[in-house]
Scaffold this motif. Structure first.
Motif, PDB file in Angstrom:
ATOM      1  N   ASP A 113      47.996  84.012  51.254  1.00  0.00           N
ATOM      2  CA  ASP A 113      48.286  82.919  52.180  1.00  0.00           C
ATOM      3  C   ASP A 113      49.605  83.146  52.906  1.00  0.00           C
ATOM      4  OD1 ASP A 113      49.480  82.604  49.659  1.00  0.00           O
ATOM      5  OD2 ASP A 113      49.665  80.427  49.873  1.00  0.00           O
ATOM      6  N   VAL A 114      50.557  83.751  52.214  1.00  0.00           N
ATOM      7  CA  VAL A 114      51.872  84.008  52.815  1.00  0.00           C
ATOM      8  C   VAL A 114      51.767  85.090  53.889  1.00  0.00           C
ATOM      9  CG1 VAL A 114      54.280  84.596  52.334  1.00  0.00           C
ATOM     10  CG2 VAL A 114      52.951  83.306  50.656  1.00  0.00           C
ATOM     11  N   GLN A 115      50.837  86.051  53.725  1.00  0.00           N
ATOM     12  CA  GLN A 115      50.633  87.067  54.761  1.00  0.00           C
ATOM     13  C   GLN A 115      50.355  86.416  56.116  1.00  0.00           C
ATOM     14  OE1 GLN A 115      47.793  90.249  53.926  1.00  0.00           O
ATOM     15  NE2 GLN A 115      48.070  89.930  51.725  1.00  0.00           N
ATOM     16  N   ALA A 116      49.677  85.270  56.091  1.00  0.00           N
ATOM     17  CA  ALA A 116      49.261  84.623  57.333  1.00  0.00           C
ATOM     18  C   ALA A 116      50.252  83.581  57.833  1.00  0.00           C
ATOM     19  CB  ALA A 116      47.896  83.969  57.127  1.00  0.00           C
ATOM     20  N   GLU A 117      51.281  83.284  57.035  1.00  0.00           N
ATOM     21  CA  GLU A 117      52.263  82.275  57.437  1.00  0.00           C
ATOM     22  C   GLU A 117      53.253  82.873  58.441  1.00  0.00           C
ATOM     23  OE1 GLU A 117      54.228  80.160  54.299  1.00  0.00           O
ATOM     24  OE2 GLU A 117      52.394  80.032  53.103  1.00  0.00           O
ATOM     25  N   ALA A 118      53.617  82.071  59.441  1.00  0.00           N
ATOM     26  CA  ALA A 118      54.550  82.526  60.470  1.00  0.00           C
ATOM     27  C   ALA A 118      55.981  82.136  60.107  1.00  0.00           C
ATOM     28  CB  ALA A 118      54.173  81.936  61.820  1.00  0.00           C
TER      29      ALA A 118
END
Length: 616
Positions: A190-195
């Motif tokens: 999920d953090v991979q996709a967080e900006a």
């Protein structure tokens, strides 16, 4: 804070990696040779999209097996003398764990590789997710914790801003000659996709160069005095010589001071083996020349070696009661081993400083004379072992002889990893140039060979890579053969079929064991497997041939020189024959009691051999 750019965490990783540079032969090049990726649950949306955006500057390569792609990355870094390296990204769960074995390879051999496995959700909202390992007593545990003991640096990224410091620490480890090894940044999916609004400075180009610490003045003075007091010094050169790019300095040091040179598995090719002072391999798989000199030496100058048991004959090789060890190593941990006198320094700078301090000092002339005599004896034995034969089942040595007679050694790399072949190649492969011998023997990982050949060829496209692999290793991991075909990267694979695990079968016999569960004929079976390796290789797109003799093998290799794609040469070999000359005892514990007399006899011999060990 300055200017920022809004990116997802995964995009931040990709943009950072493409901006890391190094200088090789005066030319600035990207330090990352690319990223190996098998996408899946946990990395396809984040890292997959991020790598797509930078594919023109940071190439992404698709493999067939996560362990295989990691081996290719490791071989690339090793063949590049650690000046360049690669990253590997996988899904969570089995995809990530498939890379753990390769992380062990990189850790033991001290090779830089960046692992970017996907991980579970940091926010835990959908827990438990597909492929998640649950620990009933610890909610922070994930499968990626398995990377911790086999990583030089490990970090789990649970917030997007954490990647800023993590990437910088990763690069420090990957480029540090002392701490060099695998780095794992575990990327929560999920953090991979967080900006996040990242500082633009994070993505500025950075050039990394090799740190070369010079020796301490007092340690250098002590080292000079120690060498001058020696009458029978011998150099043991390890992989640190190659990674320091100190091969010219090693040869110059040996010539200036008349000291013969032996090499470890990792150090082979650090000196041209045609040089009069080059004695070849030392230890368990050593030449008779190197081991004869090592038995009598009163000073081991250990340059860039960690003094593994195969190098030291399980510390039973050295017989001189006056023996001392000078540990010239960038790692104090290695320099002090077995009460060694340390000279903690970069290999290249250390050899130059030590040579300058020695001035015109030379070892007694009798030392070089004895080295020449012992080398001549060994070369006669080696030539006999590698000579051509009409035998239906040739030995590994005879196959090695056929390969080396058929290729241009100045433009080739011989590569291997596990089984009996590493021992024979360590003794017999005529390494002439740095990197012309590529062996993964720190971890001795079966399955490294074909993937490693792919990585080595990517690092050295102008060289012909010859992978020698047994049927046991081939069956464990051959999928990157198809990758080499897909990528149009030619690798030459010589597949020696002795119908089982021949090396371990011999070890089993040597320790008194019955022939059991190693060769196919000695394993449980209803039907003996008849594996058509030629057809198997052909089915993956390789140009494959099965030969029935040494002469046919030489002709097949000669005929393949114009092949554009990966070539596979299959030959049946004898599982029992090894080169008798050279070698040394290896400490493999034998059962103290057994109803079988063969084991009891082997244990008695084991106890006797252990008496020669230098403990501590």
């Amino acid at each position: 804070m300055g200017k920022t750019i809004r990116l997802t965490m995964a995009q931040g990783v990709a943009h950072f990696l493409k901006k890391q540079m190094t200088v090789i032969d005066g030319r600035k090049v990207p330090i990352f040779g690319g990223v190996w990726a098998i996408f899946g649950h946990g990395n396809v949306a984040g890292m997959g999209e991020a790598l797509y955006q930078v594919r023109g500057e940071l190439p992404t390569y698709r493999a067939h097996n996560e362990q295989g792609m990691a081996h290719a990355a490791i071989a690339y870094a090793k063949a590049s003398f650690r000046q360049r390296f690669m990253a590997c990204t996988s899904s969570i769960g089995p995809g990530a764990l498939n890379m753990v074995t390769a992380a062990g390879v990189a850790h033991v051999n001290r090779i830089p590789v960046l692992f970017l496995p996907g991980d579970i959700f940091a926010n835990r909202a959908p827990d438990p997710v597909l492929q998640q390992i649950e620990d009933w007593g610890d909610g922070t545990v994930s499968a990626n914790d398995a990377f911790r003991p086999v990583s030089r640096y490990f970090d789990r990224i649970t917030r997007p801003e954490q990647i800023i410091t993590a990437l910088k620490r990763a690069m420090q480890v990957l480029t540090d000659p002392l701490d060099c090894g695998p780095v794992t940044l575990s990327l929560c999916q999920d953090v991979q996709a967080e900006a996040f609004d990242y500082p633009e400075s994070l993505f500025e180009e950075k050039v990394w160069t090799i740190r070369r610490p010079h020796p301490d003045t007092d340690e250098l003075a002590s080292a000079i005095a120690l060498v001058k007091s020696a009458e029978k010094p011998v150099i043991i050169a390890g992989g640190g010589v190659l990674y320091s790019q100190a091969t010219k300095e090693l040869t110059a040091f040996a010539e200036a001071h008349g000291i013969p040179v032996a090499v470890s598995q990792a150090g082979k090719s650090s000196i041209d083996e045609r040089h009069p002072l080059a004695l070849g391999s030392v230890g368990v798989t050593g030449t008779s020349a190197a081991n004869a000199m090592a038995e009598e030496t009163d000073l081991i100058i250990a340059v860039g070696t960690r003094c593994q048991d195969f190098t030291t004959g399980s510390w039973a090789l050295f017989k001189n009661d006056k023996l001392k060890i000078l540990g010239l190593n960038i790692a104090a941990y290695d320099a002090y081993k077995h009460n060694g006198q340390p000279l903690v320094t970069d290999a290249r700078e250390g050899l130059k400083a030590l040579s300058k301090g020695l001035g015109g000092w030379k070892a007694p002339a009798a030392l070089a004379e004895k080295a020449t005599k012992e080398k001549n004896v060994w070369m006669d034995a080696a030539n006999k072992a590698m000579a051509s034969t009409n035998a239906a089942l040739p030995s590994d040595a005879q196959v090695i002889g056929a390969v080396t007679r058929s290729i241009d050694l100045e433009k080739a790399i011989g590569l291997c990893a596990a089984g009996g072949l590493p021992g024979e190649m360590h003794k017999l492969w005529p390494a002439t140039a740095p990197g012309s011998y590529h062996m993964e023997y720190g971890f001795s990982c079966m399955g490294y060979e074909i993937a490693g050949g792919l990585g080595a060829k990517m690092a050295n496209p102008d060289k012909e890579v010859f992978v020698l692999v047994g049927d046991g290793s081939y069956m464990m991991l051959n999928s990157e053969l198809a990758t080499s075909v897909m990528m149009g990267i030619k690798v030459n694979i010589v597949l020696l079929d002795n119908r089982g695990y021949g090396c371990i079968n011999r070890l089993q016999m040597e320790t008194g064991g019955a022939n059991f569960n190693n060769l196919l004929k000695d394993s449980y079976h209803e039907v003996m497997p008849e594996i058509d390796f030629r057809a198997h290789a052909e089915s993956m797109g390789a140009i494959a041939v099965k030969v029935s003799s040494i002469a046919e093998l030489e002709k097949a290799i000669a005929d393949s020189k114009n092949n554009e794609g990966t070539s596979v040469f299959v030959i049946d070999t004898d599982p029992l024959i090894t080169t008798e000359a050279g070698g040394h005892w290896w400490d493999v514990a034998v059962p103290e009691v057994s109803p079988r007399q063969q084991v009891n006899k082997a244990h008695a011999a084991y106890v006797k051999a252990r008496a020669a060990q230098r403990v501590g």
